[in-house]
Motif scaffolding. Structure first.
Motif, mmCIF file in Angstrom:
data_model
loop_
_atom_site.group_PDB
_atom_site.id
_atom_site.type_symbol
_atom_site.label_atom_id
_atom_site.label_comp_id
_atom_site.label_asym_id
_atom_site.label_seq_id
_atom_site.Cartn_x
_atom_site.Cartn_y
_atom_site.Cartn_z
ATOM 1 N N LEU A 145 0.842 -1.191 0.000
ATOM 2 C CA LEU A 145 0.000 0.000 0.000
ATOM 3 C C LEU A 145 0.881 1.246 0.000
ATOM 4 O O LEU A 145 1.979 1.247 0.566
ATOM 5 C CB LEU A 145 -0.916 0.006 1.217
ATOM 6 N N ALA A 146 0.392 2.302 -0.617
ATOM 7 C CA ALA A 146 1.177 3.536 -0.762
ATOM 8 C C ALA A 146 1.622 4.088 0.592
ATOM 9 O O ALA A 146 2.728 4.633 0.712
ATOM 10 C CB ALA A 146 0.369 4.584 -1.523
ATOM 11 N N GLU A 147 0.788 3.927 1.593
ATOM 12 C CA GLU A 147 1.143 4.472 2.903
ATOM 13 C C GLU A 147 2.303 3.714 3.552
ATOM 14 O O GLU A 147 2.872 4.170 4.545
ATOM 15 C CB GLU A 147 -0.074 4.463 3.827
ATOM 16 N N SER A 148 2.673 2.557 2.977
ATOM 17 C CA SER A 148 3.808 1.790 3.496
ATOM 18 C C SER A 148 5.086 2.001 2.696
ATOM 19 O O SER A 148 6.115 1.387 2.992
ATOM 20 C CB SER A 148 3.467 0.289 3.499
ATOM 21 N N VAL A 149 5.030 2.849 1.681
ATOM 22 C CA VAL A 149 6.163 3.027 0.777
ATOM 23 C C VAL A 149 7.412 3.509 1.521
ATOM 24 O O VAL A 149 8.520 3.024 1.274
ATOM 25 C CB VAL A 149 5.798 3.999 -0.365
ATOM 26 N N ILE A 150 7.249 4.462 2.436
ATOM 27 C CA ILE A 150 8.402 4.997 3.157
ATOM 28 C C ILE A 150 9.121 3.885 3.927
ATOM 29 O O ILE A 150 10.353 3.783 3.901
ATOM 30 C CB ILE A 150 7.972 6.115 4.118
ATOM 31 N N HIS A 151 8.353 3.032 4.592
ATOM 32 C CA HIS A 151 8.964 1.926 5.337
ATOM 33 C C HIS A 151 9.682 0.962 4.389
ATOM 34 O O HIS A 151 10.745 0.432 4.724
ATOM 35 C CB HIS A 151 7.889 1.182 6.142
ATOM 36 N N LYS A 152 9.096 0.746 3.210
ATOM 37 C CA LYS A 152 9.715 -0.136 2.222
ATOM 38 C C LYS A 152 11.047 0.440 1.744
ATOM 39 O O LYS A 152 12.062 -0.278 1.656
ATOM 40 C CB LYS A 152 8.766 -0.331 1.038
ATOM 41 N N VAL A 153 11.059 1.727 1.428
ATOM 42 C CA VAL A 153 12.282 2.377 0.966
ATOM 43 C C VAL A 153 13.353 2.325 2.050
ATOM 44 O O VAL A 153 14.532 2.041 1.781
ATOM 45 C CB VAL A 153 12.002 3.841 0.551
ATOM 46 N N GLU A 154 12.960 2.564 3.298
ATOM 47 C CA GLU A 154 13.919 2.531 4.401
ATOM 48 C C GLU A 154 14.496 1.131 4.613
ATOM 49 O O GLU A 154 15.681 0.970 4.909
ATOM 50 C CB GLU A 154 13.248 3.033 5.687
ATOM 51 N N GLN A 208 18.650 -0.256 4.044
ATOM 52 C CA GLN A 208 19.492 -1.014 4.967
ATOM 53 C C GLN A 208 20.219 -2.168 4.271
ATOM 54 O O GLN A 208 21.243 -2.647 4.764
ATOM 55 C CB GLN A 208 18.641 -1.561 6.119
ATOM 56 N N LEU A 209 19.705 -2.602 3.139
ATOM 57 C CA LEU A 209 20.315 -3.725 2.419
ATOM 58 C C LEU A 209 21.459 -3.292 1.508
ATOM 59 O O LEU A 209 22.288 -4.117 1.107
ATOM 60 C CB LEU A 209 19.258 -4.449 1.577
ATOM 61 N N TYR A 210 21.472 -2.013 1.138
ATOM 62 C CA TYR A 210 22.461 -1.530 0.180
ATOM 63 C C TYR A 210 23.322 -0.434 0.822
ATOM 64 O O TYR A 210 22.928 0.728 0.868
ATOM 65 C CB TYR A 210 21.773 -1.000 -1.080
ATOM 66 N N LYS A 211 24.463 -0.833 1.312
ATOM 67 C CA LYS A 211 25.364 0.103 1.981
ATOM 68 C C LYS A 211 26.479 0.595 1.059
ATOM 69 O O LYS A 211 27.016 1.682 1.234
ATOM 70 C CB LYS A 211 25.998 -0.574 3.204
ATOM 71 N N LYS A 212 26.807 -0.232 0.063
ATOM 72 C CA LYS A 212 27.914 0.103 -0.827
ATOM 73 C C LYS A 212 27.520 1.221 -1.792
ATOM 74 O O LYS A 212 26.391 1.267 -2.284
ATOM 75 C CB LYS A 212 28.338 -1.136 -1.612
ATOM 76 N N GLU A 213 28.469 2.106 -2.068
ATOM 77 C CA GLU A 213 28.227 3.182 -3.033
ATOM 78 C C GLU A 213 28.622 2.693 -4.422
ATOM 79 O O GLU A 213 29.770 2.348 -4.670
ATOM 80 C CB GLU A 213 29.042 4.414 -2.655
ATOM 81 N N PHE A 214 27.658 2.666 -5.332
ATOM 82 C CA PHE A 214 27.885 2.142 -6.676
ATOM 83 C C PHE A 214 28.137 3.240 -7.707
ATOM 84 O O PHE A 214 28.620 2.964 -8.798
ATOM 85 C CB PHE A 214 26.681 1.314 -7.126
#
Length: 273
Positions: free
Chosen positions: A176-185, A189-195
């Protein structure tokens, strides 16, 4: 930071102009109204997504709405693209009411609404296709390979999302759209490396804006409507069913007796659309 803001899609404006000029008795009227309602619902869904994304830290992501790109003569449209040095994220926005059932075996999407069951294009597959095409686009234009994630955002908070075969991965791909922020956050956390370096990211953002190119759209040809069926003339802004007449250098409505020097401007815009 929003690099490409969300605006009313041109197709919505094309349909709106056509509805203003198509007689109520025209055999294509109901289809045009149905298509317009669907496009307008899609735009409202993207506005809903835009609202929720406004809570992201302003300088952490570069955000593009309604991005039209092409690669090897294949055109694709991304509802929302988020870029950071660590991750790129494609979000497909859908504004669908009712119960959505996803079958990972058949890859079908079913919608149950008001007791009626119907098949829908699977938005998970659509997001996956756009992910592949964006990967190709990055490679074609010699940008570093950035990890690309994708998911589907559902605008209606009352929409029920179900898996046909108890595949819980569905709930990671459709939210749901209201959960998008939590999904992005959580993805952050899974991608720490700078590409991609900051200067390369700036060039990437510039390239995306320069290469954004909405496809040409002739609504009369697309819907096979004859130009002769369109209501011609300058329509009165007060009583639109009346066609104005030219009188003493102004437009005059014989029904409400309105005088206007600028009534033709909307007519010219309708003609262009």
């Amino acid at each position: 930071m929003i690099k490409k803001e969300l605006t009313i899609p041109m197709r919505v404006l094309h349909y709106l102009a056509l509805l203003e000029r198509l007689p109520q008795t025209h055999p294509q009227r109901s289809k045009v109204e149905s298509d317009f309602a669907r496009l307008l619902a899609g735009y409202r869904g993207e506005k809903n997504l835009r609202y929720h994304l406004s809570f992201l830290p302003e300088n952490e992501y570069q955000i593009f709405f309604d991005l039209h790109l092409s690669v090897n003569n294949l055109e694709f449209q991304i509802d929302c693209l988020l870029l950071s040095p660590h991750l790129s994220l494609i979000i497909e926005s859908k504004n669908i009411a009712g119960t959505l059932i996803f079958d990972t075996r058949s890859e079908q999407c079913l919608r149950i609404y008001n007791g009626k069951e119907e098949g829908f294009p699977n938005p998970i597959l659509q997001a996956a296709r756009h992910r592949i095409l964006f990967q190709r686009w990055l490679k074609l234009h010699k940008f570093p390979p950035i990890p690309i994630e994708s998911f589907v955002s559902i605008a209606f908070p009352t929409t029920i999302i179900k898996s046909a075969n108890d595949d819980t991965s569905i709930y990671e791909k459709v939210i749901l759209a209201e959960s998008v922020i939590h999904k992005v956050e959580s993805l952050k956390q899974l991608y720490k490396k700078e590409f991609i370096k900051s200067n390369q990211l700036k060039f990437l953002c510039k390239a995306l804006l320069e290469m954004h190119s909405p496809s040409e759209f002739n609504i009369l040809e697309r819907l096979e409507i004859n130009n002769k069926d369109i209501i011609k003339g300058v329509k009165c802004p007060t009583c639109p069913s009346s066609i104005m007449k030219r009188k003493y250098g102004t437009w005059f409505c014989p029904r409400c007796e309105l005088h206007s020097k600028t009534a033709h401007e909307q007519t010219l815009l309708d003609y262009i659309l």
